[in-house]
Design a protein around this motif. Sequence first.
Motif, PDB file in Angstrom:
ATOM      1  N   TYR A  26       0.819  -1.203   0.000  1.00 47.26           N
ATOM      2  CA  TYR A  26       0.000   0.000   0.000  1.00 47.26           C
ATOM      3  C   TYR A  26       0.851   1.251   0.000  1.00 47.26           C
ATOM      4  CZ  TYR A  26       0.649  -1.581   4.794  1.00 47.26           C
ATOM      5  OH  TYR A  26       1.182  -2.087   5.945  1.00 47.26           O
ATOM      6  N   ALA A  27       2.161   1.074  -0.005  1.00 50.41           N
ATOM      7  CA  ALA A  27       3.116   2.167  -0.182  1.00 50.41           C
ATOM      8  C   ALA A  27       4.383   1.548  -0.770  1.00 50.41           C
ATOM      9  CB  ALA A  27       3.436   2.849   1.143  1.00 50.41           C
ATOM     10  N   ASN A  28       5.014   2.240  -1.698  1.00 50.79           N
ATOM     11  CA  ASN A  28       6.199   1.724  -2.356  1.00 50.79           C
ATOM     12  C   ASN A  28       7.313   1.461  -1.349  1.00 50.79           C
ATOM     13  OD1 ASN A  28       7.947   0.919  -4.344  1.00 50.79           O
ATOM     14  ND2 ASN A  28       8.452   2.992  -4.996  1.00 50.79           N
ATOM     15  N   GLY A  29       7.710   0.205  -1.244  1.00 55.43           N
ATOM     16  CA  GLY A  29       8.813  -0.146  -0.365  1.00 55.43           C
ATOM     17  C   GLY A  29       8.465  -0.215   1.108  1.00 55.43           C
ATOM     18  N   PHE A  30       7.198  -0.286   1.436  1.00 53.03           N
ATOM     19  CA  PHE A  30       6.786  -0.305   2.841  1.00 53.03           C
ATOM     20  C   PHE A  30       5.898  -1.508   3.085  1.00 53.03           C
ATOM     21  CE2 PHE A  30       4.120   0.699   6.448  1.00 53.03           C
ATOM     22  CZ  PHE A  30       5.016   1.267   7.335  1.00 53.03           C
ATOM     23  N   GLU A  31       6.240  -2.295   4.085  1.00 54.02           N
ATOM     24  CA  GLU A  31       5.402  -3.426   4.439  1.00 54.02           C
ATOM     25  C   GLU A  31       5.642  -3.791   5.894  1.00 54.02           C
ATOM     26  OE1 GLU A  31       6.457  -7.287   2.768  1.00 54.02           O
ATOM     27  OE2 GLU A  31       8.362  -6.415   2.148  1.00 54.02           O
ATOM     28  N   LEU A  32       4.686  -4.498   6.455  1.00 50.03           N
ATOM     29  CA  LEU A  32       4.838  -5.013   7.805  1.00 50.03           C
ATOM     30  C   LEU A  32       5.383  -6.430   7.715  1.00 50.03           C
ATOM     31  CD1 LEU A  32       1.515  -3.883   9.516  1.00 50.03           C
ATOM     32  CD2 LEU A  32       3.755  -2.802   9.633  1.00 50.03           C
ATOM     33  N   VAL A  33       6.393  -6.713   8.488  1.00 49.74           N
ATOM     34  CA  VAL A  33       6.934  -8.074   8.568  1.00 49.74           C
ATOM     35  C   VAL A  33       7.074  -8.446  10.028  1.00 49.74           C
ATOM     36  CG1 VAL A  33       8.158  -7.991   6.362  1.00 49.74           C
ATOM     37  CG2 VAL A  33       9.324  -7.267   8.428  1.00 49.74           C
ATOM     38  N   GLU A  34       7.017  -9.715  10.296  1.00 51.52           N
ATOM     39  CA  GLU A  34       7.151 -10.184  11.662  1.00 51.52           C
ATOM     40  C   GLU A  34       8.570  -9.941  12.157  1.00 51.52           C
ATOM     41  OE1 GLU A  34       6.785 -14.366  14.105  1.00 51.52           O
ATOM     42  OE2 GLU A  34       5.641 -14.116  12.255  1.00 51.52           O
ATOM     43  N   PHE A  35       8.685  -9.410  13.366  1.00 52.62           N
ATOM     44  CA  PHE A  35       9.989  -9.135  13.953  1.00 52.62           C
ATOM     45  C   PHE A  35      10.815 -10.413  14.004  1.00 52.62           C
ATOM     46  CE2 PHE A  35      12.933  -8.628  17.512  1.00 52.62           C
ATOM     47  CZ  PHE A  35      13.556  -7.452  17.138  1.00 52.62           C
ATOM     48  N   GLY A  36      12.070 -10.321  13.591  1.00 53.91           N
ATOM     49  CA  GLY A  36      12.968 -11.462  13.640  1.00 53.91           C
ATOM     50  C   GLY A  36      12.981 -12.287  12.374  1.00 53.91           C
ATOM     51  N   LYS A  37      12.083 -11.995  11.440  1.00 57.48           N
ATOM     52  CA  LYS A  37      12.067 -12.720  10.170  1.00 57.48           C
ATOM     53  C   LYS A  37      13.184 -12.163   9.275  1.00 57.48           C
ATOM     54  CE  LYS A  37       8.386 -15.338  10.590  1.00 57.48           C
ATOM     55  NZ  LYS A  37       8.282 -16.732  10.332  1.00 57.48           N
ATOM     56  N   PRO A  38      13.654 -12.937   8.313  1.00 60.81           N
ATOM     57  CA  PRO A  38      14.693 -12.429   7.394  1.00 60.81           C
ATOM     58  C   PRO A  38      14.238 -11.149   6.704  1.00 60.81           C
ATOM     59  CG  PRO A  38      14.352 -14.767   7.076  1.00 60.81           C
ATOM     60  CD  PRO A  38      13.277 -14.299   8.028  1.00 60.81           C
ATOM     61  N   GLU A  39      15.167 -10.280   6.486  1.00 65.56           N
ATOM     62  CA  GLU A  39      14.866  -9.004   5.841  1.00 65.56           C
ATOM     63  C   GLU A  39      14.371  -9.220   4.418  1.00 65.56           C
ATOM     64  OE1 GLU A  39      14.996  -5.909   7.100  1.00 65.56           O
ATOM     65  OE2 GLU A  39      15.476  -6.777   9.017  1.00 65.56           O
ATOM     66  N   PRO A  40      13.239  -8.596   4.057  1.00 66.62           N
ATOM     67  CA  PRO A  40      12.752  -8.727   2.685  1.00 66.62           C
ATOM     68  C   PRO A  40      13.643  -8.005   1.685  1.00 66.62           C
ATOM     69  CG  PRO A  40      11.376  -7.224   3.936  1.00 66.62           C
ATOM     70  CD  PRO A  40      12.356  -7.834   4.897  1.00 66.62           C
ATOM     71  N   ALA A  41      14.473  -7.089   2.148  1.00 66.95           N
ATOM     72  CA  ALA A  41      15.354  -6.343   1.252  1.00 66.95           C
ATOM     73  C   ALA A  41      16.308  -7.259   0.514  1.00 66.95           C
ATOM     74  CB  ALA A  41      16.139  -5.299   2.052  1.00 66.95           C
ATOM     75  N   ALA A  42      16.639  -8.389   1.092  1.00 68.11           N
ATOM     76  CA  ALA A  42      17.581  -9.304   0.461  1.00 68.11           C
ATOM     77  C   ALA A  42      17.057  -9.819  -0.875  1.00 68.11           C
ATOM     78  CB  ALA A  42      17.885 -10.453   1.402  1.00 68.11           C
TER      79      ALA A  42
END
Length: 58
Positions: A26-42
């Motif tokens: 819902y925003a470019n490059g912004f999302e909610l991820v569960e704390f401690g999960k691998p970074e989606p940036a990879a």
Amino acid sequence: MSDAYSPVPELNSLKEFDERTGNEFYANGFELVEFGKPEPAAAYSDEQEFLDSFLCFA
């Protein structure tokens, strides 16, 4: 103990919005991820400088 996502009301509102919209950005490059999960940036790059530019908060 409260079952709220966060003690910050605005983050709870954001979480509720995220749940209503489903798995959509819902925003470019912004999302909610569960704390401690691998970074989606990879998924975007192997360059460490780029990956270090991502800011995770809350």
